[in-house]
Design a protein around this motif. Structure first.
Motif, short mmCIF file in Angstrom:
data_model
loop_
_atom_site.label_atom_id
_atom_site.label_comp_id
_atom_site.label_asym_id
_atom_site.label_seq_id
_atom_site.Cartn_x
_atom_site.Cartn_y
_atom_site.Cartn_z
N ARG A 1 -8.37 8.82 -1.02
CA ARG A 1 -8.77 9.96 -0.20
C ARG A 1 -7.64 10.99 -0.20
O ARG A 1 -6.47 10.65 -0.29
N THR A 2 -8.02 12.26 -0.09
CA THR A 2 -7.06 13.35 0.01
C THR A 2 -7.36 14.17 1.25
O THR A 2 -8.52 14.56 1.47
N LEU A 3 -6.34 14.41 2.08
CA LEU A 3 -6.49 15.25 3.26
C LEU A 3 -5.76 16.57 3.01
O LEU A 3 -4.58 16.58 2.63
N ARG B 1 0.85 -1.19 0.00
CA ARG B 1 0.00 0.00 0.00
C ARG B 1 0.89 1.24 0.00
O ARG B 1 2.08 1.17 0.28
N SER B 2 0.30 2.39 -0.34
CA SER B 2 1.12 3.60 -0.33
C SER B 2 0.30 4.83 0.00
O SER B 2 -0.92 4.89 -0.20
N ILE B 3 1.03 5.84 0.52
CA ILE B 3 0.49 7.16 0.84
C ILE B 3 1.41 8.17 0.19
O ILE B 3 2.64 8.03 0.24
N LEU B 4 0.84 9.19 -0.45
CA LEU B 4 1.64 10.25 -1.05
C LEU B 4 1.51 11.52 -0.22
O LEU B 4 0.44 11.83 0.31
N LEU C 1 -1.72 13.31 1.06
CA LEU C 1 -1.66 14.35 2.08
C LEU C 1 -1.08 15.60 1.44
O LEU C 1 -0.04 15.54 0.79
N VAL C 2 -1.74 16.75 1.63
CA VAL C 2 -1.30 18.01 1.04
C VAL C 2 -1.04 19.00 2.16
O VAL C 2 -1.94 19.31 2.95
N LEU D 1 -0.17 22.69 6.98
CA LEU D 1 -0.35 21.56 7.88
C LEU D 1 0.88 20.66 7.86
O LEU D 1 1.62 20.63 6.87
N ALA D 2 1.10 19.94 8.92
CA ALA D 2 2.05 18.84 8.97
C ALA D 2 1.28 17.58 9.36
O ALA D 2 0.21 17.67 9.98
#
Length: 336
Positions: free
Chosen positions: A135-137, A59-62, A108-109, A215-216
């Motif tokens: 999903r995008t946060l 799985r991955s998160i950008l 994540l942005v 944001l962090a």
């Protein structure tokens, strides 16, 4: 995750004073050698600028995936908000197809500037990822900008506005959101400040992509290390008080106007065992160029190393030197 805080990475890094580990794409020394149960493997891939991919268990998160690397400076080298957006769809597609672990399940942005958000709409619109939920946060300004840049309506349903203080549980990991601050230029101003309360007309220039709220994010994968991701060279000290990431990805672009950076950041985080610099390349050399790694600032890495050494924490903290599109193995292991 608390038991991982200090000892989880010390075995991988080795006890001792803070230092630099050059060529960090290789597995960390000792990460495979200890006779202890293996924890969830976690890879960290630098996408250039402040962009990263976290990969684990297929799985991955950008985070801040900016791949176009468009011209951004005036003749004197300063950021020029009047320059047109010159997105590079071919470059984005090439990296998405060949340079990532696969379709992310989360993006994540950190804020709305071009070098953090500009390529997210194309990534969300990729036909090859159409059947995957992503999903995008981001903050509300970034959400409005994503809509204005043509993000598909289906994807906009999964663009979730978040605020400092959110701590969200996903399948197998959590994401904590911290209010942060944007870097300051040498004259103490910030590039393209501003907020959007609704979707504006389609952005045409670099300056049309305004900051919003910075944001962090801290990602905690079950059975693996916690990773703090920052997209700028500044932070809100009181917001991060009590955060104890195992790995801190730290923006190292110009920070001369920010008092005590990065020493204050490492201090408030309790000197994380592993530090990784980001946002320290030239932002324009294509990722496919064989010399792109040479555009990363060695002084940024050294400055982070000196700050780490000054912390004098038990066991020290180490700095890895990332290489574009290569995976850093930051696998965490359980205590015996």
């Amino acid at each position: 995750m608390g038991q991982l805080r200090r000892s989880v990475l010390r075995g991988a890094l080795g006890a001792g004073a803070a230092g630099l580990l050059i060529g960090g794409a290789a597995p960390l020394p000792g990460a495979r050698a200890r006779a202890v149960p293996t924890r969830t493997a976690l890879g960290l891939r630098w996408l250039g600028v402040s962009g990263w991919e976290l990969s684990f268990a297929g799985r991955s998160i950008l985070f801040d995936p900016y791949l176009s690397r468009m011209p951004y400076a005036d003749g004197g080298g300063a950021l020029d908000g009047a320059l047109p957006l010159r997105l590079d769809p071919a470059a984005v597609e090439r990296v998405a197809e060949d340079g990532l672990a696969g379709a992310p399940e989360l993006i994540l942005v950190s804020h709305g500037h071009f070098d953090h958000i500009a390529d997210v709409p194309q990534l969300l619109a990729r036909p090859g990822w159409r059947d995957r939920r992503i999903r995008t946060l981001c903050d509300t300004t970034s959400r409005h900008l994503l809509s204005a840049m043509g993000t598909p309506a289906k994807r906009m349903n999964d663009v979730i506005p978040v605020y400092g203080g959110d701590h969200l549980q996903f399948d197998g990991y959590s994401v904590e959101v911290f209010r942060s601050l944007h870097s300051r230029q040498e004259d103490y101003t910030s590039f393209a400040p501003g907020h959007r309360d609704s979707a504006p007309t389609r952005p045409r220039t670099l300056g049309d992509l305004v900051e919003g709220r910075t944001l962090a994010f801290q990602v905690a994968v079950e059975g693996g290390p916690t990773v703090l991701l920052t997209g700028t060279s500044n932070f809100a000290e009181r917001e991060l008080t009590g955060a104890r990431p195992d790995v801190a990805v730290i923006g190292m672009s110009g920070h001369a106007a920010v008092h005590g950076y990065p020493d204050r950041l490492l201090s408030v985080l309790g000197a994380p065992p592993l530090l990784v610099p980001g946002h320290h390349d030239d932002m324009v050399t294509p990722l496919g160029d064989s010399g792109v790694f040479r555009t990363a600032s060695p002084e940024a890495v050294s400055a982070l190393g000196r700050a780490a050494a000054r912390q004098a924490a038990p066991g020290g903290c180490r700095v890895l030197t990332p290489r574009h599109l290569e995976v850093l193995d930051i696998t965490g292991e359980a205590d015996t």
